[in-house]
Scaffold this motif. Structure first.
Motif, PDB file in Angstrom:
ATOM      1  N   VAL A 252       5.088  40.529   2.712  1.00 38.07           N
ATOM      2  CA  VAL A 252       4.191  41.495   3.349  1.00 38.07           C
ATOM      3  C   VAL A 252       3.382  40.885   4.488  1.00 38.07           C
ATOM      4  O   VAL A 252       3.181  41.506   5.527  1.00 38.07           O
ATOM      5  CB  VAL A 252       3.260  42.152   2.316  1.00 38.07           C
ATOM      6  CG1 VAL A 252       2.274  41.176   1.741  1.00 38.07           C
ATOM      7  CG2 VAL A 252       2.513  43.330   2.936  1.00 38.07           C
ATOM      8  N   TYR A 253       2.928  39.636   4.346  1.00 41.80           N
ATOM      9  CA  TYR A 253       2.137  39.022   5.404  1.00 41.80           C
ATOM     10  C   TYR A 253       2.967  38.840   6.678  1.00 41.80           C
ATOM     11  O   TYR A 253       2.515  39.135   7.775  1.00 41.80           O
ATOM     12  CB  TYR A 253       1.595  37.668   4.946  1.00 41.80           C
ATOM     13  CG  TYR A 253       0.598  37.748   3.813  1.00 41.80           C
ATOM     14  CD1 TYR A 253      -0.221  38.864   3.657  1.00 41.80           C
ATOM     15  CD2 TYR A 253       0.477  36.718   2.907  1.00 41.80           C
ATOM     16  CE1 TYR A 253      -1.131  38.937   2.621  1.00 41.80           C
ATOM     17  CE2 TYR A 253      -0.429  36.793   1.862  1.00 41.80           C
ATOM     18  CZ  TYR A 253      -1.230  37.903   1.730  1.00 41.80           C
ATOM     19  OH  TYR A 253      -2.128  37.972   0.699  1.00 41.80           O
ATOM     20  N   PRO A 268      -6.004  47.532  13.410  1.00 42.43           N
ATOM     21  CA  PRO A 268      -5.812  46.750  12.190  1.00 42.43           C
ATOM     22  C   PRO A 268      -6.141  47.526  10.924  1.00 42.43           C
ATOM     23  O   PRO A 268      -5.495  47.343   9.898  1.00 42.43           O
ATOM     24  CB  PRO A 268      -6.738  45.548  12.377  1.00 42.43           C
ATOM     25  CG  PRO A 268      -7.685  45.938  13.459  1.00 42.43           C
ATOM     26  CD  PRO A 268      -6.967  46.891  14.328  1.00 42.43           C
ATOM     27  N   ASP A 269      -7.144  48.394  10.996  1.00 39.80           N
ATOM     28  CA  ASP A 269      -7.481  49.171   9.802  1.00 39.80           C
ATOM     29  C   ASP A 269      -6.326  50.071   9.388  1.00 39.80           C
ATOM     30  O   ASP A 269      -5.999  50.191   8.206  1.00 39.80           O
ATOM     31  CB  ASP A 269      -8.735  50.018  10.036  1.00 39.80           C
ATOM     32  CG  ASP A 269      -9.997  49.169  10.109  1.00 39.80           C
ATOM     33  OD1 ASP A 269      -9.961  48.032   9.585  1.00 39.80           O
ATOM     34  OD2 ASP A 269     -10.993  49.632  10.677  1.00 39.80           O
ATOM     35  N   TYR A 281      -0.756  46.403  -4.854  1.00 33.27           N
ATOM     36  CA  TYR A 281      -1.320  45.215  -5.482  1.00 33.27           C
ATOM     37  C   TYR A 281      -1.903  44.250  -4.453  1.00 33.27           C
ATOM     38  O   TYR A 281      -2.376  43.180  -4.783  1.00 33.27           O
ATOM     39  CB  TYR A 281      -0.243  44.499  -6.311  1.00 33.27           C
ATOM     40  CG  TYR A 281       0.470  45.447  -7.216  1.00 33.27           C
ATOM     41  CD1 TYR A 281      -0.220  46.100  -8.227  1.00 33.27           C
ATOM     42  CD2 TYR A 281       1.811  45.758  -7.038  1.00 33.27           C
ATOM     43  CE1 TYR A 281       0.409  47.012  -9.046  1.00 33.27           C
ATOM     44  CE2 TYR A 281       2.446  46.665  -7.854  1.00 33.27           C
ATOM     45  CZ  TYR A 281       1.742  47.290  -8.857  1.00 33.27           C
ATOM     46  OH  TYR A 281       2.358  48.205  -9.656  1.00 33.27           O
ATOM     47  N   ALA A 282      -1.828  44.625  -3.185  1.00 34.19           N
ATOM     48  CA  ALA A 282      -2.299  43.741  -2.122  1.00 34.19           C
ATOM     49  C   ALA A 282      -3.807  43.570  -2.177  1.00 34.19           C
ATOM     50  O   ALA A 282      -4.540  44.447  -2.598  1.00 34.19           O
ATOM     51  CB  ALA A 282      -1.892  44.300  -0.760  1.00 34.19           C
ATOM     52  N   ASP A 283      -4.257  42.427  -1.722  1.00 33.00           N
ATOM     53  CA  ASP A 283      -5.680  42.153  -1.599  1.00 33.00           C
ATOM     54  C   ASP A 283      -6.068  42.371  -0.134  1.00 33.00           C
ATOM     55  O   ASP A 283      -5.587  41.675   0.757  1.00 33.00           O
ATOM     56  CB  ASP A 283      -5.978  40.719  -2.022  1.00 33.00           C
ATOM     57  CG  ASP A 283      -7.442  40.371  -1.857  1.00 33.00           C
ATOM     58  OD1 ASP A 283      -8.245  40.808  -2.695  1.00 33.00           O
ATOM     59  OD2 ASP A 283      -7.760  39.683  -0.878  1.00 33.00           O
ATOM     60  N   ARG A 288      -6.258  41.074   5.757  1.00 35.80           N
ATOM     61  CA  ARG A 288      -7.015  41.040   7.008  1.00 35.80           C
ATOM     62  C   ARG A 288      -7.125  39.603   7.528  1.00 35.80           C
ATOM     63  O   ARG A 288      -6.997  39.356   8.736  1.00 35.80           O
ATOM     64  CB  ARG A 288      -8.398  41.641   6.787  1.00 35.80           C
ATOM     65  CG  ARG A 288      -9.196  41.804   8.070  1.00 35.80           C
ATOM     66  CD  ARG A 288     -10.484  42.572   7.810  1.00 35.80           C
ATOM     67  NE  ARG A 288     -10.224  43.946   7.424  1.00 35.80           N
ATOM     68  CZ  ARG A 288      -9.920  44.911   8.292  1.00 35.80           C
ATOM     69  NH1 ARG A 288      -9.835  44.635   9.578  1.00 35.80           N
ATOM     70  NH2 ARG A 288      -9.710  46.131   7.867  1.00 35.80           N
ATOM     71  N   ARG A 289      -7.353  38.668   6.621  1.00 35.68           N
ATOM     72  CA  ARG A 289      -7.460  37.271   7.035  1.00 35.68           C
ATOM     73  C   ARG A 289      -6.146  36.771   7.643  1.00 35.68           C
ATOM     74  O   ARG A 289      -6.138  36.098   8.671  1.00 35.68           O
ATOM     75  CB  ARG A 289      -7.856  36.407   5.835  1.00 35.68           C
ATOM     76  CG  ARG A 289      -8.097  34.948   6.188  1.00 35.68           C
ATOM     77  CD  ARG A 289      -8.719  34.189   5.028  1.00 35.68           C
ATOM     78  NE  ARG A 289      -7.880  34.224   3.841  1.00 35.68           N
ATOM     79  CZ  ARG A 289      -8.173  34.928   2.748  1.00 35.68           C
ATOM     80  NH1 ARG A 289      -9.280  35.663   2.705  1.00 35.68           N
ATOM     81  NH2 ARG A 289      -7.365  34.908   1.693  1.00 35.68           N
TER      82      ARG A 289
END
Length: 320
Positions: A252-253, A268-269, A281-283, A288-289
């Motif tokens: 995903v990243y 980005p939002d 399940y993503a954080d 965002r980081r």
């Protein structure tokens, strides 16, 4: 002495811990503990003091319980020395792996202390049966003559499993979690009833059985206190696959950052929101980081988005 009315209210009204809005739910046979009727009475009193919720915040509940039973505090020690609870260990590994993380022992310990079973957390933890017990051979409840169904564990199971199963089924229909992981092979027939039909075996070694109703995916596994880390990680990886694309969460990243470099035409939002929809399940903070770090590496400002080509996923949505 336990008040039979309060005990029945507890059996009817308390189902576990965590967040009903979570994408991932775990359902087990029953909670551990219940070594004495005094302890059960204290559990009921805490539940009553919290407003008799259907699901409580696990940390809050156990913090109050530890006042009378100090050994419980060992599972929540904040200094890195917390004792890892054997059942929670396997479930937390499944959750962490579903998030695309490497579930080391220290990550499991930290998650147990800081996030596990929280009312605003990433999972909901339910119990098929309402009364805590340290083992299936331990049954102190036969002394409660006012509730004849508690004369034996078998009578209790026959009386309460169908009743609670019906409530859990309605709750799943109401909240529609993405995944429900049910553990304890002894209750496979009940798990199939909850899933709405026959569950097919998915992994020979892990003895994982699966069924989907199109909205919720159901997974049945053996009891997690006896499972291996490899088994938990394999289950977590399977749970972490996204529907309907089937893209592993671990990518995903890369996917998000590649899309950002293509300048998809939204901020980005919106990008992160879209991925959280696909990958529940993503954080969000981690996503965002990663995005901001990728922009920094490529000399771009995270706030500066330029309209550009629409990626193929969105083009397909537009056509539909």
């Amino acid at each position: 002495m336990l008040d039979p009315r309060d005990l029945r209210d507890f059996m009817d009204g308390f189902y576990g811990y965590g967040n009903p809005q979570a994408a991932l739910w775990f359902i087990g046979m029953e909670e551990g503990g219940g070594n004495s009727l005094d302890e059960v009475g204290e559990r009921i009193a805490i539940w009553d003091g919290l407003g008799r919720p259907e699901c409580a915040d696990l940390a809050v509940y156990h913090d109050r319980l530890s006042a009378g039973f100090p050994a419980i505090a060992a599972f929540f020690a904040p200094d890195g020395s917390a004792r890892i609870q054997s059942t929670w260990r396997g479930l937390i590994r499944i959750l962490l792996k579903a998030k695309g993380l490497t579930p080391t022992r220290e990550k499991v310990r930290d998650y147990q202390v800081s996030k596990w079973g929280r009312s605003d957390g990433e999972a909901r933890l339910l119990n098929l049966l309402p009364l805590p017990a340290p083992s299936t051979s331990h049954w102190p409840y036969s002394a409660i003559e006012a509730l004849p169904e508690l004369e034996s564990r078998q009578k209790y199971l026959q009386a309460w499993a169908p009743r609670r199963l019906a409530v859990i089924r309605r709750t799943i229909a109401a909240f529609r979690p993405r995944d429900v992981v049910m553990y304890g092979a002894t209750y496979n027939d009940l798990w199939e009833e909850l899933a709405g039909g026959r569950m097919e075996q998915q992994q020979q070694d892990a003895k994982v059985r699966f069924r989907s109703d199109g909205t919720t995916r159901y997974w049945a596994i053996g009891h997690v206190s006896r499972g291996s880390n490899a088994t938990f990680d394999a289950i977590g990886q399977s749970v972490g696959l996204s529907d309907p694309a089937g893209i592993p969460y671990s990518s995903v990243y890369e996917f998000l950052c590649a899309g950002a470099r293509l300048a998809w035409g939204f901020g980005p939002d919106e990008a992160i929101g879209g991925f959280l929809e696909l990958y529940p399940y993503a954080d969000e903070a981690s996503l965002r980081r990663e995005l901001e770090e990728d922009f920094a590496r490529n000399g771009q400002d995270c706030e500066g988005w330029t309209p550009g080509p629409v990626p193929f996923q969105d083009a397909a949505r537009a056509e539909n």
